[in-house]
Design an enzyme around this catalytic site. Sequence first.
Site, PDB file in Angstrom:
ATOM      1  N   THR A   1      81.313  52.695  99.798  1.00 21.20           N
ATOM      2  CA  THR A   1      82.247  51.555  99.762  1.00 21.20           C
ATOM      3  C   THR A   1      82.052  50.688  98.516  1.00 21.20           C
ATOM      4  OG1 THR A   1      80.686  50.079 100.870  1.00 21.20           O
ATOM      5  CG2 THR A   1      82.124  51.427 102.286  1.00 21.20           C
TER       6      THR A   1
ATOM      7  N   ASP B   1      67.415  53.507  88.523  1.00 20.43           N
ATOM      8  CA  ASP B   1      66.735  54.806  88.436  1.00 20.43           C
ATOM      9  C   ASP B   1      66.093  55.002  87.071  1.00 20.43           C
ATOM     10  OD1 ASP B   1      67.212  55.569  91.018  1.00 20.43           O
ATOM     11  OD2 ASP B   1      69.036  56.685  90.551  1.00 20.43           O
TER      12      ASP B   1
ATOM     13  N   ARG C   1      73.995  48.588  96.546  1.00 14.72           N
ATOM     14  CA  ARG C   1      75.411  48.933  96.655  1.00 14.72           C
ATOM     15  C   ARG C   1      75.567  50.161  97.531  1.00 14.72           C
ATOM     16  NH1 ARG C   1      79.194  49.963  91.509  1.00 14.72           N
ATOM     17  NH2 ARG C   1      77.928  51.802  91.359  1.00 14.72           N
TER      18      ARG C   1
ATOM     19  N   ASP D   1      72.475  55.030  85.816  1.00 10.83           N
ATOM     20  CA  ASP D   1      71.960  54.193  86.902  1.00 10.83           C
ATOM     21  C   ASP D   1      70.754  53.415  86.391  1.00 10.83           C
ATOM     22  OD1 ASP D   1      70.383  53.334  89.211  1.00 10.83           O
ATOM     23  OD2 ASP D   1      71.852  54.459  90.374  1.00 10.83           O
TER      24      ASP D   1
HETATM   25  C1  PRP Z   1      73.209  48.352  90.578  1.00 15.82           C
HETATM   26  C2  PRP Z   1      73.058  47.272  89.527  1.00 15.82           C
HETATM   27  C3  PRP Z   1      73.785  46.108  90.151  1.00 15.82           C
HETATM   28  C4  PRP Z   1      74.917  46.782  90.895  1.00 15.82           C
HETATM   29  C5  PRP Z   1      76.173  46.644  90.079  1.00 15.82           C
HETATM   30  O1  PRP Z   1      72.300  48.181  91.592  1.00 15.82           O
HETATM   31  O2  PRP Z   1      71.719  47.005  89.202  1.00 15.82           O
HETATM   32  O3  PRP Z   1      72.994  45.348  91.033  1.00 15.82           O
HETATM   33  O4  PRP Z   1      74.571  48.167  91.005  1.00 15.82           O
HETATM   34  O5  PRP Z   1      77.263  47.140  90.756  1.00 15.82           O
HETATM   35  P1  PRP Z   1      78.440  46.214  91.297  1.00 15.82           P
HETATM   36  O6  PRP Z   1      78.810  45.284  90.180  1.00 15.82           O
HETATM   37  O7  PRP Z   1      79.521  47.200  91.608  1.00 15.82           O
HETATM   38  O8  PRP Z   1      77.963  45.489  92.522  1.00 15.82           O
HETATM   39  P2  PRP Z   1      72.134  49.204  92.830  1.00 15.82           P
HETATM   40  O9  PRP Z   1      72.940  48.712  93.992  1.00 15.82           O
HETATM   41  O10 PRP Z   1      72.392  50.586  92.362  1.00 15.82           O
HETATM   42  O11 PRP Z   1      70.636  48.989  93.262  1.00 15.82           O
HETATM   43  P3  PRP Z   1      69.259  49.257  92.457  1.00 15.82           P
HETATM   44  O12 PRP Z   1      69.154  48.190  91.402  1.00 15.82           O
HETATM   45  O13 PRP Z   1      68.245  49.125  93.528  1.00 15.82           O
HETATM   46  O14 PRP Z   1      69.308  50.649  91.854  1.00 15.82           O
HETATM   47  N1  URA Z   2      75.003  50.373  88.710  1.00 21.11           N
HETATM   48  C1  URA Z   2      74.364  51.042  87.745  1.00 21.11           C
HETATM   49  O1  URA Z   2      73.128  51.117  87.746  1.00 21.11           O
HETATM   50  N2  URA Z   2      75.088  51.633  86.770  1.00 21.11           N
HETATM   51  C2  URA Z   2      76.424  51.568  86.728  1.00 21.11           C
HETATM   52  O2  URA Z   2      77.037  52.121  85.804  1.00 21.11           O
HETATM   53  C3  URA Z   2      77.085  50.858  87.757  1.00 21.11           C
HETATM   54  C4  URA Z   2      76.357  50.257  88.733  1.00 21.11           C
END
Ligand code: PRP
Ligand code: URA
Length: 206
Positions: A105, A200, A101, A197
């Site tokens: 944006t 993380d 994400r 997160d």
């Molecule tokens: C997080 C989560 C989802 C997304 C959700 O991933 O694991 O994939 O955000 O958000 P959305 O519904 O607004 O799209 P992130 O993009 O942070 O990547 P990561 O898993 O690599 O930390």
């Molecule tokens: N992605 C995450 O990992 N946590 C949130 O709360 C939203 C998006």
Amino acid sequence: MLKVLDHPLITHKLAIMRDKDTSTKDFRQNLDEIAGLMAYEISRDFPTKKIEVETPMGPCTTKALSKDIVLVPILRAGLGMVSGILDLVPTAKVAHIGLYRDEETLEPHEYFAKYPKNMEDAVVMIVDPMLATGGSANAAITMVKKQGARNIRLVCLVGVPEGVRAVEDMHPDVDIYLAALDDKLNEVGYIVPGLGDAGDRIFGTK
Ligand code: PRP
Ligand code: URA
């Protein structure tokens, strides 16, 4: 269809994951366990076929799974749900979809995709702990549909009404399963109260 699996064991383990003082190890372990419990509930209506086996006592007419099961973790955080589900469905195949994400944006960006054959005929379970705006889930569903997938379930731990609505609007044919439906998104797109997160916390990167 939205189904919130508010089973006492799932809620108990999710409470441990929500706690900001929970270690990476315990976060990962509870995610793994919840994913397995969710898979147990979600698999109740998996298609089966009649089979004959020979027990030590003689012939037995019983049932076996009749379709391929394909897990589709959305990288990175979805990876944390794979092994708990594979413990229950060890024959499942695993696709991978890489999305991140954009922090400004909140739009998802694709960086990886790999699928097994026969997505058309399989039960496809897209897994990701967080359903926030729904952008990543919608993008992943669109991607597996391009591979021919028709029987698709979205399995997330924590969602918010905005994200559920976004997926229902774009993909009304996809069943959504959550362990909890939380209140809202904050101004930077994080789920409140949520668990922070997920990526993380699973991988210890913050
Ligand atoms: C997080 C989560 C989802 C997304 C959700 O991933 O694991 O994939 O955000 O958000 P959305 O519904 O607004 O799209 P992130 O993009 O942070 O990547 P990561 O898993 O690599 O930390
Ligand atoms: N992605 C995450 O990992 N946590 C949130 O709360 C939203 C998006």
